[in-house]
Design a protein around this motif. Structure first.
Motif: not given
Length: 488
Positions: A176-182
């Motif tokens: 959640a929060g879009r923590v992952t590197v794209s």
């Protein structure tokens, strides 16, 4: 031959695998602004808005076109070769390939592929509706497919759930929060964050295991396959550097959202109920690059307290469910990592690992294991992310917990997910079951898409027959027990 949507919904289209069919539906490009597309979804019903991603995989199919098509707002008829998908990571059941419009549409030069889709926000269920729709809006057109709408409409008689004052709600696995590197190198670590604390507060989620991912630069979804896979070997130091960047992003997100980091049982007790908190987690020990001393470094420098050994590449620690085995399960290095986690105080997570990996991890660990996100397989198959009852029982045998996930490939709505949790509890006992939402980690929108839906899930669990105390255990109490024993 002409294929109708009831045949898709009831699964009778399985008999048409690898057959040329004509089908009419609504075109849903994953980039509504694209001039032309060669990958999109075809839906049985008109979407409520230009960027609406269908929630029900039985009411939509993937389409690959023979040549780019211009998006259009009206229904169209396509001809192509139908493929039946098995254990597709997005949950889709059918794919139309080599497709063309029977009334040819003009096309432009720019295309939008599935790979681009998978790297975009829509791939993680972030674009449920295009700008102009507000969060929580349900179009009456789609109410029959929306689990939240069903709960609100009174279609299920749900006893209300109120967490006892001593309860902490905990999500065992979340991005959640879009923590992952794209995966898109043009975006990489510059990916913008999404709100996190507000939906946690609104839904009553106290703590999440905030998971970084440390194999994104070397994994992808191949266009001719149905799952993520490693597509190249990493360069020396590459995944370690990726881990450093993702740990930094996790702490930046936590600071931005004014959240608290939980590092031990005392801080969990003290901070958990006061506001949104995070347990720093890593999905995959790939950043270790086989160096066990980096476990100590991550513990001390980045506050790592939950480590999942493997993800979507066979790494130095062991084999994964979605690829043929290489090591025969957990490696000797993997066993050393388990022992180091036990000594330091880090929860050991065996999600994505093979049954053989799990068995050796259970024999090695002196602390309970968790398997943070999966579900029971109704029809076990090779290379599936689902698990068998025996697989689940190994986790329970350590005193551990299995987090049931909300994949739309496994469950049609939140009530079906609650029934899936009940099936897991019937196998291993309610004290060994938890919630692993994999929030923002799915390719297609799951049935639990926001922490604001937590009361709906709790009510669905009550409908499934769980007591309030059992619901509290599933939604956090069971993981809290494992965290206290493992981390101290």
């Amino acid at each position: 031959m002409t294929l109708d949507w009831p045949t898709i919904r009831d699964g009778n289209a399985d008999t048409l695998h690898d057959t040329t069919v004509d089908i009419t539906g609504w075109m849903i490009p994953l980039d509504p602004q694209a001039e032309s597309v060669d990958y999109f979804l075809l839906c049985a019903d008109e979407p409520c808005c230009g960027g609406c991603v269908p929630r029900n995989p039985a009411a939509s199919i993937e389409v690959y076109t023979a040549a780019p098509l211009a998006p259009q707002a009206e229904a169209l008829t396509l001809r192509g070769r139908l493929l039946r998908l098995v254990d597709d990571p997005a949950g889709w059941r059918y794919r139309l390939v080599e497709a063309s419009a029977l009334d040819r549409l003009p096309s432009a030069s720019r295309t939008f592929s599935r790979r681009a889709f998978l790297s975009s926000g829509a791939a993680l269920g972030l674009a449920a509706c295009a700008p102009g729709r507000f969060a929580g809006y349900t179009d009456p057109h789609h109410a029959q497919d929306d689990p939240v709408a069903q709960a609100d409409s009174g279609s299920h008689s749900a006893p209300s759930w109120q967490a006892p004052s001593s309860t902490l709600t905990i999500d065992m696995h979340s991005h959640a929060g879009r923590v992952t590197v794209s995966r898109d190198p043009a975006i990489g670590a510059r990916r913008p964050f999404l709100p996190l604390a507000a939906p946690m507060r609104k839904g009553g989620m106290n703590v999440i295991c905030l998971a970084i991912v440390t194999d994104t630069t070397v994994t992808r979804v191949a266009e001719n396959r149905k799952r993520f896979e490693a597509w190249r070997d990493p360069q020396p130091g590459e995944l370690y550097a990726l881990g450093q960047a993702e740990f930094q992003r996790a702490h930046q997100l936590i600071e931005r959202e004014q959240m608290q980091v939980v590092t031990n049982a005392a801080s969990l007790a003290a901070k958990g109920s006061l506001g949104p908190c995070a347990i720093i987690s890593a999905e995959g020990g790939d950043f270790l690059e086989g160096q066990v001393d980096r476990v100590d470094e991550a513990y001390a420098q980045h506050q790592l307290r939950h480590l999942q050994l493997t993800h979507y590449r066979v790494n130095e620690l062991g084999d994964i469910q979605t690829e043929p085995p290489v090591h025969g399960g957990l490696t000797d290095t993997g066993a050393e990592v388990v022992r180091r986690c036990n000594a330091l105080g880090i929860v050991v997570d065996v999600a994505h690992g093979t049954y053989d990996l799990v068995k050796r991890a259970a024999d090695t660990s002196t602390k309970p294991l968790v398997l943070s996100h999966s579900a029971l397989a109704t029809h076990p198959s090779s290379r599936s992310r689902l698990i068998t009852p025996d697989h689940a029982r190994v986790i329970a045998g350590t005193g551990g917990v299995i987090g049931v996930w909300p994949s739309s490939g496994s469950f049609k709505d939140i009530h079906a997910m609650a029934e899936g949790i009940k099936r897991m509890a019937d196998v291993v006992g309610v004290e060994h079951v938890g919630l692993g939402s994999d929030m923002l980690g799915f390719i297609s929108p799951p049935v639990f898409r926001s922490y604001e839906q937590l009361p709906d899930l709790a009510s669905a669990l009550r409908v499934a027959g769980f007591t309030q105390e059992e619901v509290s255990a599933i939604l956090g109490g069971n993981y809290r027990r494992v965290f206290q024993v493992s981390v101290g």
